[in-house]
Write a protein that holds these residues in place. Sequence first.
Motif, mmCIF file in Angstrom:
data_model
loop_
_atom_site.group_PDB
_atom_site.id
_atom_site.type_symbol
_atom_site.label_atom_id
_atom_site.label_comp_id
_atom_site.label_asym_id
_atom_site.label_seq_id
_atom_site.Cartn_x
_atom_site.Cartn_y
_atom_site.Cartn_z
ATOM 1 N N ILE A 50 10.737 0.566 -10.209
ATOM 2 C CA ILE A 50 11.131 -0.854 -10.998
ATOM 3 C C ILE A 50 10.819 -1.735 -9.776
ATOM 4 C CG2 ILE A 50 12.283 -2.357 -12.170
ATOM 5 C CD1 ILE A 50 11.161 -0.108 -14.014
ATOM 6 N N ALA A 51 9.937 -2.770 -9.910
ATOM 7 C CA ALA A 51 9.849 -3.906 -8.874
ATOM 8 C C ALA A 51 11.076 -4.827 -8.880
ATOM 9 C CB ALA A 51 8.457 -4.503 -8.968
ATOM 10 N N ASP A 52 11.589 -5.333 -7.827
ATOM 11 C CA ASP A 52 12.663 -6.429 -7.637
ATOM 12 C C ASP A 52 11.894 -7.484 -6.804
ATOM 13 O OD1 ASP A 52 14.496 -8.314 -7.815
ATOM 14 O OD2 ASP A 52 16.013 -6.764 -7.337
ATOM 15 N N ASP A 111 1.011 -1.183 -0.159
ATOM 16 C CA ASP A 111 0.134 -0.067 0.035
ATOM 17 C C ASP A 111 0.755 1.091 -0.032
ATOM 18 O OD1 ASP A 111 -2.314 -1.443 -0.183
ATOM 19 O OD2 ASP A 111 -2.343 -1.339 2.211
ATOM 20 N N ASP A 112 1.874 1.226 0.778
ATOM 21 C CA ASP A 112 3.026 2.313 0.842
ATOM 22 C C ASP A 112 3.687 2.529 -0.727
ATOM 23 O OD1 ASP A 112 2.239 2.889 3.478
ATOM 24 O OD2 ASP A 112 3.899 1.870 4.107
ATOM 25 N N LEU A 113 3.845 1.550 -1.425
ATOM 26 C CA LEU A 113 4.460 1.293 -2.486
ATOM 27 C C LEU A 113 3.331 2.205 -3.549
ATOM 28 C CD1 LEU A 113 6.494 -1.904 -2.303
ATOM 29 C CD2 LEU A 113 7.421 0.414 -2.922
ATOM 30 N N LYS A 114 2.147 1.496 -3.500
ATOM 31 C CA LYS A 114 1.180 2.417 -4.466
ATOM 32 C C LYS A 114 1.178 3.933 -4.096
ATOM 33 C CE LYS A 114 -1.672 -1.860 -4.653
ATOM 34 N NZ LYS A 114 -3.028 -2.464 -4.531
ATOM 35 N N TRP A 115 1.123 4.118 -3.120
ATOM 36 C CA TRP A 115 1.140 5.855 -2.706
ATOM 37 C C TRP A 115 2.442 6.374 -3.351
ATOM 38 C CZ3 TRP A 115 4.505 8.688 -0.109
ATOM 39 C CH2 TRP A 115 4.013 9.871 0.406
ATOM 40 N N LEU A 116 3.316 5.730 -3.020
ATOM 41 C CA LEU A 116 4.754 6.092 -3.741
ATOM 42 C C LEU A 116 4.657 6.456 -5.080
ATOM 43 C CD1 LEU A 116 7.528 7.187 -2.679
ATOM 44 C CD2 LEU A 116 8.236 4.970 -3.052
ATOM 45 N N ARG A 117 4.146 5.439 -5.675
ATOM 46 C CA ARG A 117 4.218 5.466 -7.112
ATOM 47 C C ARG A 117 3.139 6.619 -7.748
ATOM 48 N NH1 ARG A 117 1.121 2.278 -11.895
ATOM 49 N NH2 ARG A 117 2.190 2.998 -13.640
ATOM 50 N N GLU A 118 2.259 6.798 -7.076
ATOM 51 C CA GLU A 118 1.125 8.020 -7.366
ATOM 52 C C GLU A 118 1.921 9.334 -7.270
ATOM 53 O OE1 GLU A 118 -2.134 7.850 -5.055
ATOM 54 O OE2 GLU A 118 -2.956 6.091 -5.968
ATOM 55 N N LYS A 119 3.058 9.310 -6.408
ATOM 56 C CA LYS A 119 3.593 10.859 -6.220
ATOM 57 C C LYS A 119 5.220 10.967 -6.771
ATOM 58 C CE LYS A 119 0.776 11.811 -2.089
ATOM 59 N NZ LYS A 119 -0.368 10.789 -2.555
ATOM 60 N N SER A 120 5.514 9.686 -7.097
ATOM 61 C CA SER A 120 6.941 9.674 -7.593
ATOM 62 C C SER A 120 7.273 10.521 -8.864
ATOM 63 C CB SER A 120 7.361 8.248 -7.619
ATOM 64 O OG SER A 120 8.719 8.167 -8.295
ATOM 65 N N LYS A 145 0.983 -4.275 -10.194
ATOM 66 C CA LYS A 145 1.047 -3.229 -11.164
ATOM 67 C C LYS A 145 0.658 -1.931 -10.920
ATOM 68 C CE LYS A 145 -3.770 -4.488 -12.795
ATOM 69 N NZ LYS A 145 -4.200 -2.979 -12.474
ATOM 70 N N ASP A 146 -0.194 -1.700 -9.698
ATOM 71 C CA ASP A 146 -0.374 -0.309 -9.549
ATOM 72 C C ASP A 146 0.636 0.193 -8.557
ATOM 73 O OD1 ASP A 146 -2.805 -0.551 -11.046
ATOM 74 O OD2 ASP A 146 -3.967 -1.461 -9.125
ATOM 75 N N ALA A 147 1.513 -0.516 -8.156
ATOM 76 C CA ALA A 147 2.764 0.082 -7.472
ATOM 77 C C ALA A 147 4.041 0.223 -8.225
ATOM 78 C CB ALA A 147 2.816 -0.879 -6.276
ATOM 79 N N PHE A 148 4.038 -0.067 -9.353
ATOM 80 C CA PHE A 148 5.250 -0.052 -9.957
ATOM 81 C C PHE A 148 5.050 0.313 -11.451
ATOM 82 C CE2 PHE A 148 6.382 -2.646 -6.430
ATOM 83 C CZ PHE A 148 7.676 -2.252 -5.710
ATOM 84 N N ASP A 149 6.144 1.109 -12.037
ATOM 85 C CA ASP A 149 6.029 0.981 -13.543
ATOM 86 C C ASP A 149 6.624 -0.062 -14.294
ATOM 87 O OD1 ASP A 149 5.136 4.014 -13.716
ATOM 88 O OD2 ASP A 149 6.807 3.807 -12.108
#
Length: 338
Positions: free
Chosen positions: A228-230, A214-223, A243-247
């Motif tokens: 990139i997910a590893d 959930d924090d990663l999804k929040w971060l992607r919206e504002k980044s 998919k909603d947390a990373f490009d």
Amino acid sequence: MKLSWKQFNLELKYIFKIARGASLVEPIIILELEHDGIIGYGESSPISRYHESVETVSDFLKIVDLSRFESPFQLEEINRYLDSLGSGNTAARCAIDLALYDWVSKKLNLPLSKYLGIGNLPTPVSSFTIGIDTLEIIEKKVHEAEKYPILKIKVGLDNDEEIIRTIRKITDKVLRVDANEGWRDKFVALEKIKWLKDQNVEFIEQPMPASQLDDLKWLREKSVLPLIADESVMSSKSIPQIKDAFDGINIKLMKSTGLHEAIKMINTARAMNMKIMLGCMIESSVAISSAIHLSPLVDYADLDGNVLITNDPFEGCENKNGKLKIIDRIGHGAIPKK
């Protein structure tokens, strides 16, 4: 089909340090699959992050019985059988997978890329990894990597900005920044990314722990930079969940169980309009050569695991100053050094 394997210790030129640990020696397993007078080579580079070691790899290989199959060409049946042995053991399964693909393409007298239908498509430029270290050693590493056009910088500790400033005193080349789950506070992560935006950084890899989706999804919206997910992505089944947390995603053969699943991951990520990087652990030329055959299908490459070591037991596909080259040799192209 007969399997045999042995441990080999890869020795690094420098201590390889990331946010969650450091090492100077990486134990791996080299596997041989023999059938019909042909040997296929595989490799397992297990990582404790995924609850594997050379001991767990060996234990898994001991329970694998490929004598029930007539031929390595039975790739789908063999994969279903390996699935039936339980979850996990991805690096152990990778060793079998690479050996199977090496054997099959050798049997057909084809380079692996041609067997996969990829042919002679151009390969991407690989980044060169600079691990966490003292500022003095980081400077030395960057100077030694002068001929590599793209650097991958490991961060995730308290001195991230200091590391980047040290590198920027030497070069302005493109950087890719990998936090290895090291940033645990989303607000801190966002501030770091904002600062990195002006440092000629192409993207950020795995900024926060995989458990904090959930924090990663929040971060992607504002980044202001792509993410990139590893550690957040292991297989094609996990891509829809993140998919909603990373490009984009970083595919590593040791996480995906090998080429068979890596191809599915490429197709799934493309269907979801995500970018794709092909990465690696600290590996010999067996695993790196196998991955290079897939590299024309991806956007980014980070296939430098074999150039960070000093005692590669194999020779195979080339990484010449970041430019990846597939050797015109049947199979994945890696052969034991004499």
